[in-house]
Design a protein around this motif. Structure first.
Motif, PDB file in Angstrom:
ATOM      1  N   UNK A 282      48.069  67.122 -13.677  1.00 50.37           N
ATOM      2  CA  UNK A 282      48.888  66.612 -14.781  1.00 50.37           C
ATOM      3  C   UNK A 282      49.043  65.103 -14.682  1.00 50.37           C
ATOM      4  N   UNK A 283      49.241  64.597 -13.460  1.00 49.03           N
ATOM      5  CA  UNK A 283      49.388  63.151 -13.271  1.00 49.03           C
ATOM      6  C   UNK A 283      48.108  62.424 -13.679  1.00 49.03           C
ATOM      7  N   UNK A 284      46.961  62.895 -13.217  1.00 50.09           N
ATOM      8  CA  UNK A 284      45.703  62.227 -13.565  1.00 50.09           C
ATOM      9  C   UNK A 284      45.402  62.356 -15.050  1.00 50.09           C
ATOM     10  N   UNK A 285      45.742  63.495 -15.641  1.00 49.30           N
ATOM     11  CA  UNK A 285      45.530  63.644 -17.084  1.00 49.30           C
ATOM     12  C   UNK A 285      46.460  62.709 -17.856  1.00 49.30           C
ATOM     13  N   UNK A 286      47.672  62.514 -17.322  1.00 49.73           N
ATOM     14  CA  UNK A 286      48.586  61.560 -17.954  1.00 49.73           C
ATOM     15  C   UNK A 286      48.011  60.156 -17.957  1.00 49.73           C
ATOM     16  N   UNK A 287      47.347  59.777 -16.856  1.00 48.96           N
ATOM     17  CA  UNK A 287      46.703  58.464 -16.828  1.00 48.96           C
ATOM     18  C   UNK A 287      45.576  58.392 -17.861  1.00 48.96           C
ATOM     19  N   UNK A 288      44.807  59.481 -17.991  1.00 47.84           N
ATOM     20  CA  UNK A 288      43.729  59.503 -18.979  1.00 47.84           C
ATOM     21  C   UNK A 288      44.272  59.336 -20.393  1.00 47.84           C
ATOM     22  N   UNK A 289      45.396  59.997 -20.692  1.00 43.26           N
ATOM     23  CA  UNK A 289      46.020  59.858 -22.015  1.00 43.26           C
ATOM     24  C   UNK A 289      46.482  58.421 -22.236  1.00 43.26           C
ATOM     25  N   UNK A 290      47.123  57.844 -21.221  1.00 42.20           N
ATOM     26  CA  UNK A 290      47.589  56.455 -21.333  1.00 42.20           C
ATOM     27  C   UNK A 290      46.429  55.495 -21.529  1.00 42.20           C
ATOM     28  N   UNK A 291      45.343  55.732 -20.774  1.00 41.47           N
ATOM     29  CA  UNK A 291      44.171  54.872 -20.925  1.00 41.47           C
ATOM     30  C   UNK A 291      43.599  54.983 -22.332  1.00 41.47           C
ATOM     31  N   UNK A 292      43.597  56.190 -22.897  1.00 39.94           N
ATOM     32  CA  UNK A 292      43.127  56.375 -24.274  1.00 39.94           C
ATOM     33  C   UNK A 292      43.931  55.520 -25.243  1.00 39.94           C
ATOM     34  N   UNK A 293      45.235  55.507 -25.066  1.00 43.61           N
ATOM     35  CA  UNK A 293      46.096  54.722 -25.947  1.00 43.61           C
ATOM     36  C   UNK A 293      45.780  53.237 -25.827  1.00 43.61           C
TER      37      UNK A 293
END
Length: 590
Positions: A121-132
């Motif tokens: 979940x933490x790494x996916x959260x970073x991926x979402x933030x990077x997308x933004x």
């Protein structure tokens, strides 16, 4: 590795390099332009898959942000191109990979505290933030259409495919070399048991952060190659969905092996085309990858792991047949029964030498429950001491606290006169306090030689490794752990602890599950360990015959209290000890 093992390894490397040369020579000449473009995509995806191979395949960490690291590499390459920075594409590519490293380390920091789905979940959260971030800030060159030129002589599609294959091959060889080091081998152990890794002196934090750093570097290189392929990229090239899809492919195929990375790259590049040719929805490919990943997670092995393991097991069975296999019941140095066991005499009470291990007033509480209450125990230098007691007496808790796996205990632990109380498990192991576990958790992918390398903390000379394996009655070193029975795995665990030449080895029920003959043979070996290897031993056992035959002195626990301690024969005759084992009376703590 014996000559046969080295020959197989050399053939494998030679076959891989030959396949890379053949692909570079043939594919650009025979494929039409569209398929050459797909081949470049496959090669770039294979590079990115290698990053999944490090963090997912080797270290067993659920990382869902590798494409975000790739985006960092692409951004740096494109930014340097817009700036007209010196060095050219190759220097920019390297800098792009290096730029992803600190971000990978930062993302890896939560992995020191959390794991599994929570870490995902933490790494996916970073991926979402990077997308933004990427969607809000276009990649360099996108606004004014500044294109990235490919370097000569790789400026054509065919030439760029060759460059991508070269980069993939260099990374594969480098990762192969890292995988043979203690760091690379420790990743496999981390995947199966962080406690075992720490007990072998592996810094779990350093090993995990190294895996994140190296995987981020490889992903950054892949992102830079993608920028060179497309000349200009958009955020959709690194969408979080890409990381999810590639993670599923990684779990299913196993990109920590070069052939797995190639297959993953090919699937990632051509799946969209295949779905289109079959008139199937593009999402159907993701469904297939997801189903394959679930099957792989259920079995615990990827497809390439299973294929390689079957081959290794076939070879190992042939080796075992040729050598006669393990002989756990044999005496050290030759076949036959265990022979007589000579128990070392207890040291005189006035012996001035510093004890190898001295534990004073050790108290462990779990809430309101007192697991250990002011326990004192000494392991003399050059001796085999015993720790016994009924189930639930606190023996395993004692070992866990003494070796640093239980924090917040009261009392003191000294090794050769040096306090260890402020140190964690891996630091205590490095100082010379090793332990084994009741339940072994050895990575089945490893050979016995590789496991000894992890346990010893150094590259053992082959003669020394063979001596250890023969002494403890283990199979030959080239045999994979996956074909070794439970009893031999326990012996291997003991051999790995002794291989490190620690001050003291704490052995937690090493004879469990073994026959009487095997147990007595182990007792004979353990009595020889202090003189032969310079290692003092604390043996935790339920097998009273083994304790009597092996230990010069013994300490007895019951309900977390020491009820007797001293020479073995005298302690075992103590009425309080007999009452505790037979349950015939309430025994007050001494």
């Amino acid at each position: 590795m014996n000559p046969i093992g080295r020959l197989r390894s050399g053939r494998s490397l030679g076959a891989g390099l030959g396949a890379a040369v053949l692909a570079c020579a043939v594919l650009p000449a025979v494929l039409p332009p569209y398929w050459i473009y797909l081949a470049i995509s496959a090669a770039v995806s294979a590079v990115v898959m290698q990053s999944f191979g490090v963090i997912v395949g080797r270290a067993g960490v659920m990382s869902l942000c590798q494409m975000s690291f790739a985006a960092i590499g692409a951004w740096v390459v494109l930014k340097l191109n817009v700036m007209g920075a010196p060095g050219g594409f190759f220097a920019w590519l390297l800098l792009g990979g290096l730029a992803a490293v600190p971000v990978g380390v930062a993302i890896g920091l939560p992995a020191l505290r959390i794991r599994g789905v929570n870490l995902a979940v933490v790494t996916f959260g970073f991926a979402v933030s990077a997308d933004i971030v990427w969607n809000a800030n276009p990649f360099p060159g996108a606004a004014d259409l500044t294109m990235l030129d490919r370097p000569a002589p790789f400026d054509t599609d065919g030439g760029y495919f060759v460059l991508c294959v070269i980069v993939f091959t260099v990374l594969a060889v480098a990762l192969r070399a890292i995988g043979r080091t203690r760091l690379g081998l420790s990743w496999y152990e981390l995947r199966h048991s962080e406690r075992s890794a720490a007990a072998h002196g592996v810094s779990v934090a350093r090993s995990k952060l190294a895996a994140f750093a190296i995987s981020a570097f490889v992903a950054g290189i892949g992102g830079g190659l993608l920028a060179g392929q497309l000349s200009m990229v958009v955020p959709g090239n690194f969408a979080m969905g890409q990381s999810l899809a590639l993670f599923a492919v990684a779990v299913m195929i196993g990109p920590h092996h070069p052939e797995g990375a190639v297959l993953g790259g090919v699937f990632g590049a051509v799946m969209a085309t295949i779905m289109d040719k079959l008139s199937l929805p593009q999402d159907f490919g993701g469904v297939l990858f997801g189903a394959g990943a679930l099957l792989a997670l259920r079995s615990g092995l990827s497809q390439t792991d299973m294929t390689r393991m079957r081959k290794r097991e076939r070879d190992a069975r042939g080796l075992l047949d040729a050598t006669g296999g393990a002989r756990p019941g044999d005496a050290p140095g030759g076949p036959g029964g265990p022979g007589p066991v000579t128990v070392p005499a207890p040291r005189p009470s006035g012996d001035p030498r510093v004890p190898a291990l001295k534990v004073s007033g050790l108290t462990v509480r779990f809430g309101e429950v007192v697991a250990l209450d002011a326990v004192d125990l000494t392991v003399p230098e050059g001796a085999v001491a015993g720790l016994i007691g009924p189930n639930g007496a606190g023996k395993s808790t004692f070992i866990a606290a003494a070796t640093g796996f239980v924090a917040g205990y009261e009392g003191s632990v000294e090794l050769a006169g040096v306090p260890l109380d402020r140190l964690g498990p891996s630091a205590r192991a490095k100082r010379g306090l090793r332990r084994t576990f009741q339940t072994t958790a050895i990575a089945p992918e490893l050979s016995l030689y590789e496991y000894l390398t992890i346990g010893s903390g150094r590259r053992l000379p082959r003669a020394e490794a063979d001596e250890l394996l023969e002494f403890f009655g283990c199979p030959p070193g080239d045999v994979p752990v996956s074909v070794v029975d439970a009893g031999s795995r326990r012996l291997l665990d003991v051999a790995a602890a002794i291989a490190a030449k620690p001050e003291v080895a704490l052995l937690d029920e090493p004879a469990a599950g073994q026959s009487a003959a095997e147990s007595l043979a182990l007792g004979r070996r353990l009595t020889e360990v202090p003189a032969r290897f310079g290692v003092s031993i604390l043996l935790v056992e339920h097998d009273m015959e083994l304790v009597q035959a092996t230990c010069a002195q013994v300490t007895v626990l019951d309900f977390g209290h020491v009820i007797a301690s001293g020479p073995t024969a005298a302690v075992l005759e103590d009425p309080a000890v007999r009452a505790a084992y037979l349950g015939t009376a309430d025994v007050p703590a001494s």
